[in-house]
Motif scaffolding. Sequence first.
Motif, short mmCIF file in Angstrom:
data_model
loop_
_atom_site.label_atom_id
_atom_site.label_comp_id
_atom_site.label_asym_id
_atom_site.label_seq_id
_atom_site.Cartn_x
_atom_site.Cartn_y
_atom_site.Cartn_z
N GLY A 30 1.60 20.42 -13.33
CA GLY A 30 2.77 19.62 -13.66
C GLY A 30 2.67 18.93 -15.01
N GLU A 31 3.73 18.21 -15.34
CA GLU A 31 3.83 17.53 -16.62
C GLU A 31 3.18 16.14 -16.56
OE1 GLU A 31 5.09 18.95 -19.33
OE2 GLU A 31 5.42 20.77 -18.15
N THR A 32 2.89 15.60 -17.73
CA THR A 32 2.39 14.24 -17.84
C THR A 32 3.54 13.26 -17.70
OG1 THR A 32 0.59 14.94 -19.29
CG2 THR A 32 1.16 12.60 -19.31
N THR A 33 3.39 12.27 -16.84
CA THR A 33 4.41 11.25 -16.65
C THR A 33 3.75 9.88 -16.70
OG1 THR A 33 4.14 11.35 -14.24
CG2 THR A 33 5.86 12.74 -15.22
N PRO A 34 4.50 8.83 -17.06
CA PRO A 34 3.91 7.48 -17.10
C PRO A 34 3.83 6.86 -15.70
CG PRO A 34 6.21 7.39 -17.79
CD PRO A 34 5.88 8.85 -17.57
N ALA A 35 2.80 6.06 -15.47
CA ALA A 35 2.65 5.33 -14.22
C ALA A 35 2.19 3.91 -14.55
CB ALA A 35 1.64 6.00 -13.30
N GLU A 36 2.80 2.91 -13.90
CA GLU A 36 2.43 1.52 -14.13
C GLU A 36 1.10 1.24 -13.44
OE1 GLU A 36 2.50 -2.95 -13.74
OE2 GLU A 36 2.39 -1.49 -12.13
N ILE A 37 0.19 0.59 -14.17
CA ILE A 37 -1.13 0.25 -13.62
C ILE A 37 -1.17 -1.22 -13.21
CG2 ILE A 37 -3.61 0.30 -14.02
CD1 ILE A 37 -2.21 3.06 -14.14
N ALA A 38 -0.90 -2.11 -14.13
CA ALA A 38 -0.83 -3.55 -13.88
C ALA A 38 -0.25 -4.20 -15.14
CB ALA A 38 -2.21 -4.13 -13.57
N GLY A 66 2.62 -4.56 -15.99
CA GLY A 66 3.74 -3.79 -16.52
C GLY A 66 3.33 -2.71 -17.50
N ILE A 67 2.03 -2.46 -17.67
CA ILE A 67 1.53 -1.47 -18.62
C ILE A 67 1.48 -0.10 -17.95
CG2 ILE A 67 -0.46 -0.78 -20.03
CD1 ILE A 67 -1.15 -3.81 -20.18
N GLU A 68 2.05 0.90 -18.62
CA GLU A 68 2.05 2.26 -18.11
C GLU A 68 1.04 3.11 -18.87
OE1 GLU A 68 6.13 3.49 -18.57
OE2 GLU A 68 6.66 2.74 -16.58
N ARG A 69 0.46 4.08 -18.15
CA ARG A 69 -0.49 5.01 -18.75
C ARG A 69 -0.10 6.44 -18.38
NH1 ARG A 69 -2.61 4.15 -22.77
NH2 ARG A 69 -4.49 5.35 -22.35
N PRO A 70 -0.44 7.42 -19.23
CA PRO A 70 -0.09 8.81 -18.93
C PRO A 70 -0.90 9.35 -17.75
CG PRO A 70 -1.41 8.67 -20.94
CD PRO A 70 -1.07 7.27 -20.55
N VAL A 71 -0.20 10.05 -16.85
CA VAL A 71 -0.81 10.55 -15.61
C VAL A 71 -0.35 11.98 -15.36
CG1 VAL A 71 -0.81 10.29 -13.09
CG2 VAL A 71 -1.04 8.27 -14.54
N ARG A 72 -1.29 12.83 -14.95
CA ARG A 72 -0.96 14.18 -14.45
C ARG A 72 -1.44 14.31 -13.02
NH1 ARG A 72 -2.50 19.45 -17.54
NH2 ARG A 72 -0.93 20.27 -16.10
N SER A 73 -0.83 15.21 -12.28
CA SER A 73 -1.22 15.44 -10.90
C SER A 73 -2.40 16.40 -10.83
CB SER A 73 -0.06 16.01 -10.09
OG SER A 73 0.98 15.06 -9.98
N MET A 74 -3.26 16.19 -9.85
CA MET A 74 -4.37 17.10 -9.59
C MET A 74 -4.37 17.43 -8.10
SD MET A 74 -8.45 16.84 -10.49
CE MET A 74 -8.86 15.47 -9.40
N THR A 75 -4.39 18.72 -7.80
CA THR A 75 -4.48 19.19 -6.41
C THR A 75 -5.92 19.58 -6.11
OG1 THR A 75 -2.20 20.01 -6.50
CG2 THR A 75 -3.61 20.88 -4.76
N LEU A 76 -6.40 19.19 -4.94
CA LEU A 76 -7.77 19.47 -4.55
C LEU A 76 -7.82 20.68 -3.63
CD1 LEU A 76 -9.03 15.84 -3.82
CD2 LEU A 76 -9.02 17.08 -6.00
N GLY A 77 -8.66 21.64 -3.99
CA GLY A 77 -8.84 22.80 -3.13
C GLY A 77 -9.52 22.44 -1.83
N ARG A 78 -10.38 21.43 -1.87
CA ARG A 78 -11.05 20.91 -0.67
C ARG A 78 -10.80 19.41 -0.62
NH1 ARG A 78 -16.11 20.89 -0.20
NH2 ARG A 78 -16.66 20.95 -2.40
N PRO A 79 -9.99 18.96 0.32
CA PRO A 79 -9.60 17.55 0.37
C PRO A 79 -10.79 16.62 0.55
CG PRO A 79 -8.20 18.89 1.80
CD PRO A 79 -9.34 19.76 1.38
N ILE A 80 -10.60 15.37 0.15
CA ILE A 80 -11.56 14.31 0.42
C ILE A 80 -11.14 13.63 1.71
CG2 ILE A 80 -12.47 12.08 -0.35
CD1 ILE A 80 -12.05 12.98 -3.21
N ALA A 81 -12.03 13.60 2.69
CA ALA A 81 -11.74 12.95 3.97
C ALA A 81 -12.29 11.53 3.94
CB ALA A 81 -12.35 13.73 5.12
#
Length: 301
Positions: free
Chosen positions: A200-208, A210-225
């Motif tokens: 996917g594309e890079t999109t902004p996400a608010e951290i704290a 009101g400051i936003e940082r660039p974020v991309r999605s990552m899919t895990l082939g083996r989930p973290i339980a």
Amino acid sequence: MRRSVRLVIVAGAGMAIAAASERERTISSDGMVAATLNGVPGRVRVDPGALGMPLVTADWASRAKLKPGMIGIGYGIGNVVVAGHTAVARIDTGDGPERHRVGWTARPYAAGIDGVVGPGGLAEPVIRFDLRPAGPGERTVAIPMVDGGGLFGGFGGLFGTLDVDGDPIMVRFDPYHARTLATAGAAQRIAAERDGRMNGETTPAEIAFGIERPVRSMTLGRPIAIGPLSLTSLGVRTRDFGNAGAIPDADARADPDEVVVTAKGKHDRRRDKLSIGADYLSHCSSIVFDKPARVIRLTCG
């Protein structure tokens, strides 16, 4: 050799967990409590992901007549540093007025509140966050808890730790932000261990603040339980505290012999953090910070 996340399953749904102390405080789902600062009333959010030192708005600090001391603070979010002041004041967040070092910044930590404090800043040894009513089939997992460090006890907040690749990754719980996010360094380690692929594309996400940082999605082939939770995807703060450039891209048709070159600057793994947001915490009814036992108990369905 693959290493698994090491956790301890504590109890099934409906089974009571004995508190390590008689003094347990319960925080409602919105986290809001009435407070006073040098006797001046305000509204504070008790936030499981916040600092142990109360952080208030400049307006409330002014009304409470706080004067900047010799010790300042700086809160780094990517390439942005929010600077502020501290002073020792009498603050009451519901457990009686106590002298406590308090910080304040011109930029509010979050809109609509006078201040924020994490469980490390409350007097009670056990802090329980009720996120929603308990449901059937829930389980509780106990996660080792560590202090985030700092000049003052609990200043850096209280974190869980997950052993994903032989070294612990610090985990904070953030029900007030929608997405689960990892810093670049944490994401790179998770990707290597759990077959992560960027997409996917890079999109902004608010951290704290009101400051936003660039974020991309990552899919895990083996989930973290994490007990009953199964983390299958997360957001990656691609430019923060590490280099995410070596994580494979699910959309790319890379040459199998391609070599990815990244900078050799020394990376501080203590900055590698995973922040679990409402996308996964919406499946949980409670988070309990047990300070004497040094564990965080997460109850989810």
